[in-house]
Design an enzyme around this catalytic site. Structure first.
Site, PDB file in Angstrom:
ATOM      1  N   GLY A  45       2.820  -1.604   7.019  1.00 17.06           N
ATOM      2  CA  GLY A  45       2.543  -0.662   5.931  1.00 17.06           C
ATOM      3  C   GLY A  45       2.831   0.801   6.206  1.00 17.06           C
ATOM      4  CD  GLU A 100      -3.668   0.896   8.891  1.00 20.03           C
ATOM      5  OE1 GLU A 100      -2.450   0.795   8.644  1.00 20.03           O
ATOM      6  OE2 GLU A 100      -4.375  -0.087   9.163  1.00 20.03           O
ATOM      7  CG  ASP A 101      -1.054   0.700   5.163  1.00 18.09           C
ATOM      8  OD1 ASP A 101      -2.138   0.628   5.779  1.00 18.09           O
ATOM      9  OD2 ASP A 101      -0.493  -0.308   4.669  1.00 18.09           O
ATOM     10  CG  ASP A 104     -10.014  -1.434   0.762  1.00 19.11           C
ATOM     11  OD1 ASP A 104     -10.707  -0.681   0.071  1.00 19.11           O
ATOM     12  OD2 ASP A 104      -9.748  -2.611   0.412  1.00 19.11           O
ATOM     13  CE  LYS A 132      -8.286   0.562  -1.907  1.00 19.31           C
ATOM     14  NZ  LYS A 132      -7.507  -0.522  -2.554  1.00 19.31           N
ATOM     15  CG  PHE A 154      -4.133  -4.021  -4.779  1.00 17.22           C
ATOM     16  CD1 PHE A 154      -4.831  -4.242  -3.603  1.00 17.22           C
ATOM     17  CD2 PHE A 154      -2.765  -4.237  -4.786  1.00 17.22           C
ATOM     18  CE1 PHE A 154      -4.183  -4.675  -2.455  1.00 17.22           C
ATOM     19  CE2 PHE A 154      -2.105  -4.672  -3.640  1.00 17.22           C
ATOM     20  CZ  PHE A 154      -2.820  -4.888  -2.479  1.00 17.22           C
ATOM     21  CG  ASP A 161       2.056  -5.435   1.539  1.00 17.64           C
ATOM     22  OD1 ASP A 161       1.177  -4.719   2.053  1.00 17.64           O
ATOM     23  OD2 ASP A 161       2.045  -6.684   1.641  1.00 17.64           O
ATOM     24  NE  ARG A 167       5.677  -4.262   3.587  1.00 14.45           N
ATOM     25  CZ  ARG A 167       4.403  -4.366   3.977  1.00 14.45           C
ATOM     26  NH1 ARG A 167       3.617  -3.323   3.910  1.00 14.45           N
ATOM     27  NH2 ARG A 167       3.924  -5.507   4.426  1.00 14.45           N
TER      28      ARG A 167
HETATM   29  P1  IMP Z   1      -9.305  -2.689   5.511  1.00 11.37           P
HETATM   30  O1  IMP Z   1      -9.438  -3.508   6.757  1.00 11.37           O
HETATM   31  O2  IMP Z   1     -10.135  -3.266   4.389  1.00 11.37           O
HETATM   32  O3  IMP Z   1      -9.560  -1.213   5.718  1.00 11.37           O
HETATM   33  O4  IMP Z   1      -7.838  -2.901   4.970  1.00 11.37           O
HETATM   34  C1  IMP Z   1      -6.760  -2.221   5.400  1.00 11.37           C
HETATM   35  C2  IMP Z   1      -5.502  -2.984   5.055  1.00 11.37           C
HETATM   36  O5  IMP Z   1      -5.613  -3.673   3.795  1.00 11.37           O
HETATM   37  C3  IMP Z   1      -4.364  -2.007   4.907  1.00 11.37           C
HETATM   38  O6  IMP Z   1      -3.677  -1.809   6.119  1.00 11.37           O
HETATM   39  C4  IMP Z   1      -3.527  -2.656   3.821  1.00 11.37           C
HETATM   40  O7  IMP Z   1      -2.573  -3.534   4.410  1.00 11.37           O
HETATM   41  C5  IMP Z   1      -4.482  -3.469   2.995  1.00 11.37           C
HETATM   42  N1  IMP Z   1      -4.891  -2.783   1.733  1.00 11.37           N
HETATM   43  C6  IMP Z   1      -6.131  -2.366   1.380  1.00 11.37           C
HETATM   44  N2  IMP Z   1      -6.139  -1.811   0.156  1.00 11.37           N
HETATM   45  C7  IMP Z   1      -4.852  -1.872  -0.277  1.00 11.37           C
HETATM   46  C8  IMP Z   1      -4.208  -1.449  -1.500  1.00 11.37           C
HETATM   47  O8  IMP Z   1      -4.804  -0.879  -2.440  1.00 11.37           O
HETATM   48  N3  IMP Z   1      -2.875  -1.693  -1.567  1.00 11.37           N
HETATM   49  C9  IMP Z   1      -2.161  -2.282  -0.556  1.00 11.37           C
HETATM   50  N4  IMP Z   1      -2.723  -2.688   0.574  1.00 11.37           N
HETATM   51  C10 IMP Z   1      -4.069  -2.489   0.724  1.00 11.37           C
HETATM   52 MG    MG Z   2      -0.742  -4.873   3.695  1.00 12.48          MG
END
Ligand code: IMP
Ligand code: MG
Length: 181
Positions: A45, A100-101, A104, A132, A154, A161, A167
């Site tokens: 990402g 990091e992209d 969440d 987020k 989302f 992606d 992407r």
């Molecule tokens: P976390 O572990 O919940 O913080 O998730 C992080 C990962 O979930 C990111 O590196 C993304 O790959 C994916 N992700 C979370 N939210 C989104 C979104 O809104 N769009 C795309 N990918 C997301």
């Molecule tokens: Mg992803």
């Protein structure tokens, strides 16, 4: 415009991204002016963010890549991860910034930080293109944030992606509901 017509709304335009990434580059260059930083880009990402951000860094730096795969479905991660590609460089005693992209829940990053700590770097900071915070479940906090999105949208584009698609969009948009439900 959205050539595939996959987004119901553009949230962050390509011009806004350029401006903000340049500001982040200035800030990091300033903070690391007397240090040598290693960027750890989290694949897939953050490839686009990494590339643009590094062009805005005016101090000594290098980059390495790590790839992890998180358990969970395509729109939510559980955080437990499998290491798919480890670093090539030795980061012991080095100042690193994870790129990091999106953060969440924060599970992915908090586990990644623990994993990288075991390699004994001198310092670890986090640069996240998108924060987020709505569904945050861990204490992880980015030191450099591109944009904060306060809704549980989302989003796709600029490296982000859904099932490996979208992407390539040069902006960030809200993916149409029917495409991810
Ligand atoms: P976390 O572990 O919940 O913080 O998730 C992080 C990962 O979930 C990111 O590196 C993304 O790959 C994916 N992700 C979370 N939210 C989104 C979104 O809104 N769009 C795309 N990918 C997301
Ligand atoms: Mg992803």
């Amino acid at each position: 415009m959205d050539s595939y017509n996959v987004c119901e709304k553009t949230l962050i335009s390509s011009d806004e991204i350029k401006k903000r990434v340049s500001e982040l580059g200035c800030q990091i260059s300033h903070d690391y002016k007397d240090k040598e930083v290693i960027f750890i880009s989290v694949l897939n990402g953050s490839f686009m963010f990494t590339s643009d951000l590094m062009k805005e860094i005016h101090t000594l730096c290098s980059v390495d890549f790590i790839q992890i795969s998180t358990y969970g479905n395509s729109t939510q991660s559980s955080g437990d991860f499998i290491l798919k590609k480890d670093l090539s460089m030795n980061i012991e005693g080095k100042d690193i910034i994870i790129i990091e992209d999106i953060i969440d829940s924060g599970f992915t990053l908090s586990n990644l930080v623990e994993f990288l700590k075991s390699k004994n770097p001198a310092s670890i900071k986090i640069a996240a293109f998108i924060d987020k915070p709505a569904k945050r479940k861990t204490k992880v906090k980015a030191d450099y944030v591109g944009f904060v999105i306060n809704h549980d949208y989302f989003i796709v584009g600029y490296g982000l992606d859904f099932s490996q698609k979208y992407r390539n969009l040069p902006y960030v948009g809200i993916l149409k509901e029917h495409l991810h439900s």
